[in-house]
Write a protein that holds these residues in place. Structure first.
Motif, PDB file in Angstrom:
ATOM      1  N   MET A   1       0.842  -1.177   0.000  1.00  0.00           N
ATOM      2  CA  MET A   1       0.000   0.000   0.000  1.00  0.00           C
ATOM      3  C   MET A   1       0.889   1.243   0.000  1.00  0.00           C
ATOM      4  SD  MET A   1      -2.743   1.303   2.848  1.00  0.00           S
ATOM      5  CE  MET A   1      -4.169   0.397   2.343  1.00  0.00           C
ATOM      6  N   GLU A   2       0.569   2.178  -0.821  1.00  0.00           N
ATOM      7  CA  GLU A   2       1.348   3.410  -0.933  1.00  0.00           C
ATOM      8  C   GLU A   2       0.979   4.362   0.205  1.00  0.00           C
ATOM      9  OE1 GLU A   2       1.782   6.920  -4.200  1.00  0.00           O
ATOM     10  OE2 GLU A   2       1.628   4.858  -4.913  1.00  0.00           O
ATOM     11  N   THR A   3       1.983   5.057   0.754  1.00  0.00           N
ATOM     12  CA  THR A   3       1.750   6.016   1.824  1.00  0.00           C
ATOM     13  C   THR A   3       1.143   7.292   1.249  1.00  0.00           C
ATOM     14  OG1 THR A   3       3.658   5.149   3.019  1.00  0.00           O
ATOM     15  CG2 THR A   3       2.863   7.306   3.686  1.00  0.00           C
ATOM     16  N   PRO A   4       0.050   7.796   1.854  1.00  0.00           N
ATOM     17  CA  PRO A   4      -0.540   9.047   1.372  1.00  0.00           C
ATOM     18  C   PRO A   4       0.473  10.193   1.425  1.00  0.00           C
ATOM     19  CG  PRO A   4      -1.993   7.971   2.937  1.00  0.00           C
ATOM     20  CD  PRO A   4      -0.688   7.233   2.967  1.00  0.00           C
ATOM     21  N   GLU A   5       0.276  11.173   0.576  1.00  0.00           N
ATOM     22  CA  GLU A   5       1.205  12.297   0.448  1.00  0.00           C
ATOM     23  C   GLU A   5       1.442  13.039   1.763  1.00  0.00           C
ATOM     24  OE1 GLU A   5       1.286  16.581  -1.785  1.00  0.00           O
ATOM     25  OE2 GLU A   5       0.420  14.886  -2.861  1.00  0.00           O
ATOM     26  N   ASN A   6       0.411  13.241   2.556  1.00  0.00           N
ATOM     27  CA  ASN A   6       0.544  14.009   3.794  1.00  0.00           C
ATOM     28  C   ASN A   6       0.638  13.140   5.038  1.00  0.00           C
ATOM     29  OD1 ASN A   6       0.596  16.577   2.664  1.00  0.00           O
ATOM     30  ND2 ASN A   6      -1.634  16.584   2.452  1.00  0.00           N
ATOM     31  N   LEU A   7       1.288  11.989   4.915  1.00  0.00           N
ATOM     32  CA  LEU A   7       1.474  11.087   6.041  1.00  0.00           C
ATOM     33  C   LEU A   7       2.930  10.647   6.092  1.00  0.00           C
ATOM     34  CD1 LEU A   7       0.292   9.220   8.301  1.00  0.00           C
ATOM     35  CD2 LEU A   7       0.005   7.499   6.510  1.00  0.00           C
ATOM     36  N   THR A   8       3.555  10.803   7.261  1.00  0.00           N
ATOM     37  CA  THR A   8       4.921  10.326   7.466  1.00  0.00           C
ATOM     38  C   THR A   8       4.875   9.285   8.571  1.00  0.00           C
ATOM     39  OG1 THR A   8       5.825  12.484   6.868  1.00  0.00           O
ATOM     40  CG2 THR A   8       7.276  11.004   8.071  1.00  0.00           C
ATOM     41  N   VAL A   9       5.435   8.119   8.320  1.00  0.00           N
ATOM     42  CA  VAL A   9       5.409   7.028   9.285  1.00  0.00           C
ATOM     43  C   VAL A   9       6.833   6.733   9.727  1.00  0.00           C
ATOM     44  CG1 VAL A   9       4.829   4.599   9.626  1.00  0.00           C
ATOM     45  CG2 VAL A   9       3.347   6.048   8.201  1.00  0.00           C
ATOM     46  N   GLY A  10       7.033   6.624  11.038  1.00  0.00           N
ATOM     47  CA  GLY A  10       8.327   6.257  11.591  1.00  0.00           C
ATOM     48  C   GLY A  10       8.220   4.926  12.304  1.00  0.00           C
ATOM     49  N   SER A  11       9.349   4.300  12.568  1.00  0.00           N
ATOM     50  CA  SER A  11       9.366   3.005  13.231  1.00  0.00           C
ATOM     51  C   SER A  11      10.409   3.004  14.344  1.00  0.00           C
ATOM     52  CB  SER A  11       9.708   1.914  12.207  1.00  0.00           C
ATOM     53  OG  SER A  11      10.023   0.710  12.847  1.00  0.00           O
ATOM     54  N   TRP A  12      10.038   2.493  15.504  1.00  0.00           N
ATOM     55  CA  TRP A  12      10.988   2.387  16.609  1.00  0.00           C
ATOM     56  C   TRP A  12      12.171   1.511  16.212  1.00  0.00           C
ATOM     57  CZ3 TRP A  12      11.976   4.894  20.911  1.00  0.00           C
ATOM     58  CH2 TRP A  12      12.885   4.334  21.800  1.00  0.00           C
ATOM     59  N   ASP A  13      11.886   0.419  15.507  1.00  0.00           N
ATOM     60  CA  ASP A  13      12.926  -0.540  15.129  1.00  0.00           C
ATOM     61  C   ASP A  13      13.754  -0.095  13.930  1.00  0.00           C
ATOM     62  OD1 ASP A  13      12.246  -2.307  17.191  1.00  0.00           O
ATOM     63  OD2 ASP A  13      10.674  -3.218  15.957  1.00  0.00           O
ATOM     64  N   ASP A  14      13.270   0.866  13.190  1.00  0.00           N
ATOM     65  CA  ASP A  14      13.986   1.371  12.025  1.00  0.00           C
ATOM     66  C   ASP A  14      13.889   2.899  11.982  1.00  0.00           C
ATOM     67  OD1 ASP A  14      15.444   1.412   9.664  1.00  0.00           O
ATOM     68  OD2 ASP A  14      13.667   1.101   8.407  1.00  0.00           O
ATOM     69  N   PRO A  15      14.463   3.581  13.000  1.00  0.00           N
ATOM     70  CA  PRO A  15      14.383   5.043  13.029  1.00  0.00           C
ATOM     71  C   PRO A  15      15.278   5.659  11.954  1.00  0.00           C
ATOM     72  CG  PRO A  15      15.835   4.286  14.746  1.00  0.00           C
ATOM     73  CD  PRO A  15      15.247   3.051  14.103  1.00  0.00           C
ATOM     74  N   PHE A  16      15.087   6.941  11.712  1.00  0.00           N
ATOM     75  CA  PHE A  16      15.914   7.643  10.737  1.00  0.00           C
ATOM     76  C   PHE A  16      17.373   7.615  11.169  1.00  0.00           C
ATOM     77  CE2 PHE A  16      17.858  11.581   9.109  1.00  0.00           C
ATOM     78  CZ  PHE A  16      17.751  11.319   7.753  1.00  0.00           C
ATOM     79  N   VAL A  17      17.621   7.890  12.446  1.00  0.00           N
ATOM     80  CA  VAL A  17      18.988   7.847  12.982  1.00  0.00           C
ATOM     81  C   VAL A  17      18.924   7.616  14.490  1.00  0.00           C
ATOM     82  CG1 VAL A  17      19.235  10.340  13.414  1.00  0.00           C
ATOM     83  CG2 VAL A  17      21.254   8.986  12.940  1.00  0.00           C
ATOM     84  N   VAL A  18      19.922   6.888  15.013  1.00  0.00           N
ATOM     85  CA  VAL A  18      20.139   6.747  16.453  1.00  0.00           C
ATOM     86  C   VAL A  18      21.574   7.177  16.697  1.00  0.00           C
ATOM     87  CG1 VAL A  18      20.265   5.182  18.424  1.00  0.00           C
ATOM     88  CG2 VAL A  18      18.545   4.802  16.639  1.00  0.00           C
ATOM     89  N   GLU A  19      21.766   8.110  17.644  1.00  0.00           N
ATOM     90  CA  GLU A  19      23.110   8.614  17.897  1.00  0.00           C
ATOM     91  C   GLU A  19      23.244   9.048  19.345  1.00  0.00           C
ATOM     92  OE1 GLU A  19      23.613  11.953  15.302  1.00  0.00           O
ATOM     93  OE2 GLU A  19      21.916  13.023  16.139  1.00  0.00           O
ATOM     94  N   GLU A  20      24.484   9.144  19.794  1.00  0.00           N
ATOM     95  CA  GLU A  20      24.753   9.678  21.120  1.00  0.00           C
ATOM     96  C   GLU A  20      24.825  11.193  20.984  1.00  0.00           C
ATOM     97  OE1 GLU A  20      27.422   8.503  24.893  1.00  0.00           O
ATOM     98  OE2 GLU A  20      28.573   8.888  23.078  1.00  0.00           O
ATOM     99  N   ALA A  21      23.802  11.873  21.517  1.00  0.00           N
ATOM    100  CA  ALA A  21      23.760  13.333  21.434  1.00  0.00           C
ATOM    101  C   ALA A  21      24.832  13.932  22.343  1.00  0.00           C
ATOM    102  CB  ALA A  21      22.380  13.853  21.830  1.00  0.00           C
ATOM    103  N   TYR A  22      24.914  13.419  23.558  1.00  0.00           N
ATOM    104  CA  TYR A  22      25.919  13.792  24.558  1.00  0.00           C
ATOM    105  C   TYR A  22      26.182  12.550  25.377  1.00  0.00           C
ATOM    106  CZ  TYR A  22      24.957  18.571  23.227  1.00  0.00           C
ATOM    107  OH  TYR A  22      24.822  19.722  22.494  1.00  0.00           O
ATOM    108  N   ASP A  23      27.243  12.561  26.179  1.00  0.00           N
ATOM    109  CA  ASP A  23      27.573  11.419  27.006  1.00  0.00           C
ATOM    110  C   ASP A  23      26.365  11.060  27.874  1.00  0.00           C
ATOM    111  OD1 ASP A  23      29.222   9.419  28.078  1.00  0.00           O
ATOM    112  OD2 ASP A  23      29.811  10.708  29.746  1.00  0.00           O
ATOM    113  N   GLY A  24      25.845   9.840  27.705  1.00  0.00           N
ATOM    114  CA  GLY A  24      24.708   9.382  28.496  1.00  0.00           C
ATOM    115  C   GLY A  24      23.355   9.801  27.949  1.00  0.00           C
TER     116      GLY A  24
END
Length: 117
Positions: A1-24
């Protein structure tokens, strides 16, 4: 199924990025579009997100679990279930005061540097 134009879906298991912003402090960019961004933070006890301000962005924060000390232009301790909104030009930072704290932030407009891989 195609995602509608005005809908953005994110996933906990596949996020855009995971990074250490600061120590801890882990930053997990969940989803964003041209205007809005949702980010999850995990903050360890004693970890500090340094005081800063946003030029244009309004930041809404929900404390999912744990507790943080908010400091800068306003100082208070926020616990699970608490929220705060930081407008442009307001100095703010957080310090983890629980063993582990989870925060869910929404930025409008989005933080451009967080949208870069």
């Amino acid at each position: 199924m195609e995602t509608p134009e005005n809908l953005t879906v994110g996933s906990w298991d596949d996020p855009f990025v995971v990074e250490e912003a600061y120590d801890g402090i882990e930053r997990r960019v969940l989803c964003f579009d041209d205007e809005t961004m949702q980010v999850h933070y995990t903050v360890d006890e004693g970890a500090v997100f340094p005081e800063h301000e946003h030029e244009e962005t309004r930041q809404t924060v929900y404390v999912v679990s744990g507790a943080v000390e908010l400091f800068g232009d306003h100082e208070t301790v926020l616990e699970a279930g608490d929220t705060f909104i930081v407008g442009p030009g307001v100095r703010h930072g957080v310090r983890g005061v629980a063993e582990e704290t989870e925060l869910l932030d929404t930025f409008t407009p989005r933080i451009e540097e967080y949208a870069q891989k």
